[in-house]
Design a protein around this motif. Structure first.
Motif, short mmCIF file in Angstrom:
data_model
loop_
_atom_site.label_atom_id
_atom_site.label_comp_id
_atom_site.label_asym_id
_atom_site.label_seq_id
_atom_site.Cartn_x
_atom_site.Cartn_y
_atom_site.Cartn_z
N LEU A 298 0.82 -1.21 0.00
CA LEU A 298 0.00 0.00 0.00
C LEU A 298 0.86 1.27 0.00
O LEU A 298 0.57 2.22 -0.72
CB LEU A 298 -0.94 0.00 1.21
CG LEU A 298 -2.05 -1.05 1.18
CD1 LEU A 298 -2.84 -1.03 2.48
CD2 LEU A 298 -2.97 -0.83 -0.02
N SER A 299 1.92 1.27 0.79
CA SER A 299 2.83 2.42 0.82
C SER A 299 3.51 2.61 -0.53
O SER A 299 3.66 3.74 -1.01
CB SER A 299 3.89 2.24 1.91
OG SER A 299 3.30 2.12 3.16
N LEU B 201 0.98 4.02 -3.01
CA LEU B 201 0.76 5.44 -2.75
C LEU B 201 1.96 6.27 -3.22
O LEU B 201 1.79 7.33 -3.83
CB LEU B 201 0.52 5.65 -1.25
CG LEU B 201 0.19 7.06 -0.81
CD1 LEU B 201 -1.12 7.53 -1.43
CD2 LEU B 201 0.09 7.10 0.71
#
Length: 194
Positions: free
Chosen positions: A115-116, A119
């Motif tokens: 997810l990081s 993003l």
């Protein structure tokens, strides 16, 4: 020395190893952001901190899980490195963080890293698509971060901006989640002893 004071000292030492781990993760993320490299000593330090933590922690250590996750992280990273999708420092950082995860925390580590990283990729693609003039390719606030901002070549090529992605930041975020989880577990152990 009583048993409870021994456990308290061991828990405090384990927490110090966790804080060193977290500090090294911050260092790795900053090095990757500004220099696009993660020093070998940082990755080695993370591995050393794990062994110190495992030696002193009152919690049981899943050695098989730790080495298995680290080996899997290395194999996945080596595959991505061979394909040009990940840097060597990222592979070493992911492997060192894999030691800390074991089987129990490996899924949350992978989720936070994914997810990081996603993003971060979206942020970099947005930055690369901003319409800066030819004479001033970087906004005034980003001139301080030479390696962090896609240059004029990459701003017209979205693929190149993604290739320069400092994925060590995402790996450090996943490692930070693991460090926080282990730190909170040690606080619970300390509270249970008092």
């Amino acid at each position: 020395m009583s048993i409870s004071s021994h456990i308290n000292v061991a828990t405090i030492l384990a927490m110090l190893a966790l804080m060193a781990f977290a500090g090294l993760l911050v260092r790795a993320a900053l090095e990757d952001l500004f220099e696009r490299r993660i020093p070998n000593l940082v990755c080695a330090g993370i591995a050393v901190c794990f062994f110190l933590y495992a030696w002193v922690t009152p919690q049981p250590v899943d050695w098989l899980g730790s080495f298995s996750v680290a080996a899997l992280a290395f194999c996945l990273g080596a595959f991505l490195f061979a394909r040009g999708a990940m840097g060597g420092g990222d592979v070493k950082l992911m492997t060192a963080c894999g030691l800390w995860c074991g089987f129990e925390l490996s899924l949350i580590f992978g989720l936070v890293v994914s997810l990081s990283g996603g993003l971060l990729a979206v942020l970099y693609l947005l930055m690369a698509s901003l319409p800066w003039t030819k004479s001033d390719p970087k906004p005034p606030t980003m001139r301080l971060l030479p390696a962090a901002w896609p240059d004029q070549k990459t701003s017209s090529n979205k693929k190149a901006a993604y290739d320069d992605l400092p994925y060590g930041i995402a790996i450090a975020a996943g490692g930070g989640w693991v460090a926080t989880e282990l730190f909170l577990r040690n606080i619970i152990i300390m509270e249970g002893i008092s």
